[in-house]
Design a protein around this motif. Structure first.
Motif, PDB file in Angstrom:
ATOM      1  N   ASP A 172      28.226  -4.871  -0.496  1.00 56.78           N
ATOM      2  CA  ASP A 172      28.571  -5.824  -1.562  1.00 56.78           C
ATOM      3  C   ASP A 172      27.720  -7.082  -1.446  1.00 56.78           C
ATOM      4  O   ASP A 172      27.233  -7.611  -2.455  1.00 56.78           O
ATOM      5  N   ARG A 173      27.526  -7.567  -0.223  1.00 54.04           N
ATOM      6  CA  ARG A 173      26.717  -8.772  -0.017  1.00 54.04           C
ATOM      7  C   ARG A 173      25.249  -8.515  -0.352  1.00 54.04           C
ATOM      8  O   ARG A 173      24.587  -9.347  -0.984  1.00 54.04           O
ATOM      9  N   LEU A 174      24.731  -7.365   0.070  1.00 55.89           N
ATOM     10  CA  LEU A 174      23.326  -7.050  -0.187  1.00 55.89           C
ATOM     11  C   LEU A 174      23.050  -6.871  -1.678  1.00 55.89           C
ATOM     12  O   LEU A 174      22.031  -7.350  -2.188  1.00 55.89           O
ATOM     13  N   VAL A 175      23.929  -6.178  -2.367  1.00 61.59           N
ATOM     14  CA  VAL A 175      23.740  -5.931  -3.807  1.00 61.59           C
ATOM     15  C   VAL A 175      23.741  -7.245  -4.582  1.00 61.59           C
ATOM     16  O   VAL A 175      23.001  -7.407  -5.557  1.00 61.59           O
ATOM     17  N   ALA A 176      24.557  -8.208  -4.143  1.00 61.20           N
ATOM     18  CA  ALA A 176      24.660  -9.492  -4.853  1.00 61.20           C
ATOM     19  C   ALA A 176      23.510 -10.439  -4.551  1.00 61.20           C
ATOM     20  O   ALA A 176      23.308 -11.420  -5.277  1.00 61.20           O
ATOM     21  N   ALA A 177      22.737 -10.162  -3.508  1.00 65.22           N
ATOM     22  CA  ALA A 177      21.703 -11.093  -3.032  1.00 65.22           C
ATOM     23  C   ALA A 177      20.374 -10.832  -3.724  1.00 65.22           C
ATOM     24  O   ALA A 177      19.440 -10.284  -3.136  1.00 65.22           O
ATOM     25  N   THR A 178      20.286 -11.249  -4.989  1.00 61.57           N
ATOM     26  CA  THR A 178      19.101 -10.930  -5.791  1.00 61.57           C
ATOM     27  C   THR A 178      18.262 -12.143  -6.177  1.00 61.57           C
ATOM     28  O   THR A 178      17.077 -12.004  -6.464  1.00 61.57           O
ATOM     29  N   ALA A 179      18.868 -13.342  -6.209  1.00 66.60           N
ATOM     30  CA  ALA A 179      18.134 -14.511  -6.689  1.00 66.60           C
ATOM     31  C   ALA A 179      18.630 -15.769  -5.991  1.00 66.60           C
ATOM     32  O   ALA A 179      19.305 -16.602  -6.598  1.00 66.60           O
ATOM     33  N   PRO A 180      18.325 -15.933  -4.711  1.00 64.67           N
ATOM     34  CA  PRO A 180      18.802 -17.117  -3.991  1.00 64.67           C
ATOM     35  C   PRO A 180      18.163 -18.388  -4.538  1.00 64.67           C
ATOM     36  O   PRO A 180      17.030 -18.370  -5.015  1.00 64.67           O
ATOM     37  N   SER A 181      18.935 -19.477  -4.467  1.00 66.58           N
ATOM     38  CA  SER A 181      18.411 -20.734  -4.980  1.00 66.58           C
ATOM     39  C   SER A 181      18.734 -21.929  -4.094  1.00 66.58           C
ATOM     40  O   SER A 181      18.101 -22.954  -4.214  1.00 66.58           O
ATOM     41  N   THR A 182      19.727 -21.785  -3.214  1.00 56.06           N
ATOM     42  CA  THR A 182      20.124 -22.921  -2.401  1.00 56.06           C
ATOM     43  C   THR A 182      20.390 -22.489  -0.965  1.00 56.06           C
ATOM     44  O   THR A 182      20.465 -21.290  -0.666  1.00 56.06           O
TER      45      THR A 182
ATOM     46  N   GLU B 270       0.818  -1.215   0.000  1.00 57.14           N
ATOM     47  CA  GLU B 270       0.000   0.000   0.000  1.00 57.14           C
ATOM     48  C   GLU B 270       0.851   1.264   0.000  1.00 57.14           C
ATOM     49  O   GLU B 270       0.556   2.231  -0.705  1.00 57.14           O
ATOM     50  N   ARG B 271       1.945   1.249   0.770  1.00 57.69           N
ATOM     51  CA  ARG B 271       2.772   2.458   0.890  1.00 57.69           C
ATOM     52  C   ARG B 271       4.221   2.287   0.456  1.00 57.69           C
ATOM     53  O   ARG B 271       4.938   3.286   0.319  1.00 57.69           O
ATOM     54  N   LEU B 272       4.661   1.058   0.238  1.00 55.67           N
ATOM     55  CA  LEU B 272       6.083   0.793   0.098  1.00 55.67           C
ATOM     56  C   LEU B 272       6.426   0.105  -1.214  1.00 55.67           C
ATOM     57  O   LEU B 272       5.590  -0.534  -1.837  1.00 55.67           O
ATOM     58  N   VAL B 273       7.697   0.234  -1.588  1.00 62.42           N
ATOM     59  CA  VAL B 273       8.277  -0.519  -2.697  1.00 62.42           C
ATOM     60  C   VAL B 273       9.440  -1.318  -2.138  1.00 62.42           C
ATOM     61  O   VAL B 273      10.318  -0.767  -1.463  1.00 62.42           O
ATOM     62  N   LEU B 274       9.442  -2.629  -2.404  1.00 58.08           N
ATOM     63  CA  LEU B 274      10.536  -3.502  -2.008  1.00 58.08           C
ATOM     64  C   LEU B 274      11.277  -3.913  -3.269  1.00 58.08           C
ATOM     65  O   LEU B 274      10.688  -4.513  -4.166  1.00 58.08           O
ATOM     66  N   ARG B 275      12.552  -3.572  -3.331  1.00 55.61           N
ATOM     67  CA  ARG B 275      13.360  -3.801  -4.534  1.00 55.61           C
ATOM     68  C   ARG B 275      14.738  -4.302  -4.143  1.00 55.61           C
ATOM     69  O   ARG B 275      15.101  -4.305  -2.971  1.00 55.61           O
ATOM     70  N   THR B 276      15.503  -4.715  -5.148  1.00 49.08           N
ATOM     71  CA  THR B 276      16.866  -5.136  -4.865  1.00 49.08           C
ATOM     72  C   THR B 276      17.687  -3.952  -4.379  1.00 49.08           C
ATOM     73  O   THR B 276      17.384  -2.793  -4.670  1.00 49.08           O
ATOM     74  N   VAL B 277      18.713  -4.244  -3.610  1.00 52.32           N
ATOM     75  CA  VAL B 277      19.635  -3.221  -3.119  1.00 52.32           C
ATOM     76  C   VAL B 277      20.614  -2.873  -4.229  1.00 52.32           C
ATOM     77  O   VAL B 277      21.112  -3.759  -4.936  1.00 52.32           O
ATOM     78  N   VAL B 278      20.880  -1.592  -4.407  1.00 51.17           N
ATOM     79  CA  VAL B 278      21.816  -1.126  -5.442  1.00 51.17           C
ATOM     80  C   VAL B 278      22.927  -0.299  -4.774  1.00 51.17           C
ATOM     81  O   VAL B 278      22.798   0.143  -3.636  1.00 51.17           O
ATOM     82  N   ALA B 279      24.006  -0.107  -5.512  1.00 51.05           N
ATOM     83  CA  ALA B 279      25.182   0.574  -4.959  1.00 51.05           C
ATOM     84  C   ALA B 279      24.856   1.978  -4.452  1.00 51.05           C
ATOM     85  O   ALA B 279      25.433   2.439  -3.464  1.00 51.05           O
ATOM     86  N   SER B 280      23.900   2.640  -5.093  1.00 50.98           N
ATOM     87  CA  SER B 280      23.559   4.006  -4.689  1.00 50.98           C
ATOM     88  C   SER B 280      22.791   4.053  -3.362  1.00 50.98           C
ATOM     89  O   SER B 280      22.527   5.133  -2.841  1.00 50.98           O
TER      90      SER B 280
END
Length: 198
Positions: A63-73, A20-30
């Motif tokens: 660096d860890r957050l930016v890379a964490a976009t598609a976990p599989s295992t 309703e109020r928020l956007v949840l997106r991947t973390v980026v360098a900026s």
């Protein structure tokens, strides 16, 4: 002799998520400045597994957050930045922690969250964590979602309860705190069938 079968690859999550109020997106360098601002505050990291971040610590975490976009295992995680009106107010994590069988996809995941204190009390943590739980069960083949926290962190304990999670355990002095003392752990959990009934 053949190699052991590997678990099936999971599809990347459908992002961004919108509430309703928020956007949840991947973390980026900026996002560095915003994350660095709240993760440098001792009152924010008091109950987290890392201390208030200096520049080097922030670089490693980002660096860890930016890379964490598609976990599989198992061991991999999804990191999401939480935006309100274009401003980053916190971040969330969903880490795959176990699976049922060597060739099965992850079946248990752990939730985590960090929010800027100036945005506390507005329901942003509840709204965004609820969306992440919906993603956890709606997109991934999970059986259980859990959270582990310091029992003194009453705000996070209350958040778990608002999310419909049950207080399942309180283990005593099971981790060494940063100051060398032993601390307790509270465990909260939510099963897929409980989520479906919410």
């Amino acid at each position: 002799m053949g190699s052991e079968p590997s678990p099936p690859q999971l599809l990347p999550p459908p992002l961004p998520l919108r509430t309703e109020r928020l956007v949840l997106r991947t973390v980026v360098a900026s996002d560095r400045e915003a994350i660095g601002d709240y993760c440098a505050k001792p009152e924010v990291t008091r109950y987290l597994p890392f201390p208030a971040l200096d520049d080097e610590g922030l670089t490693k975490r980002l660096d860890r957050l930016v890379a964490a976009t598609a976990p599989s295992t198992v061991g991999e995680f999804l990191a999401l930045a939480v935006e309100f009106d274009g401003v980053l107010v916190g971040d969330l994590m969903l880490r795959f922690s176990a699976r049922h069988g060597d060739d099965a996809p992850p079946s248990i995941a752990e939730l985590g969250w960090v929010f800027a204190p100036e945005y506390a009390g507005r329901g942003f943590a509840t709204e965004s964590a609820r969306a992440l739980i919906d993603l956890a069960f709606g997109h991934y083949p999970l059986h259980r979602v859990m959270a582990q926290l310091d029992p003194r962190n009453v705000a996070s304990a209350a958040l778990c309860e608002r999310l419909g999670m049950r207080h399942e355990a309180h283990t005593r002095e099971d981790f060494a705190d940063r100051d060398g003392t032993w601390g307790d752990t509270a465990v909260y959990g939510l099963l897929r069938r409980e989520w479906a009934a919410l």
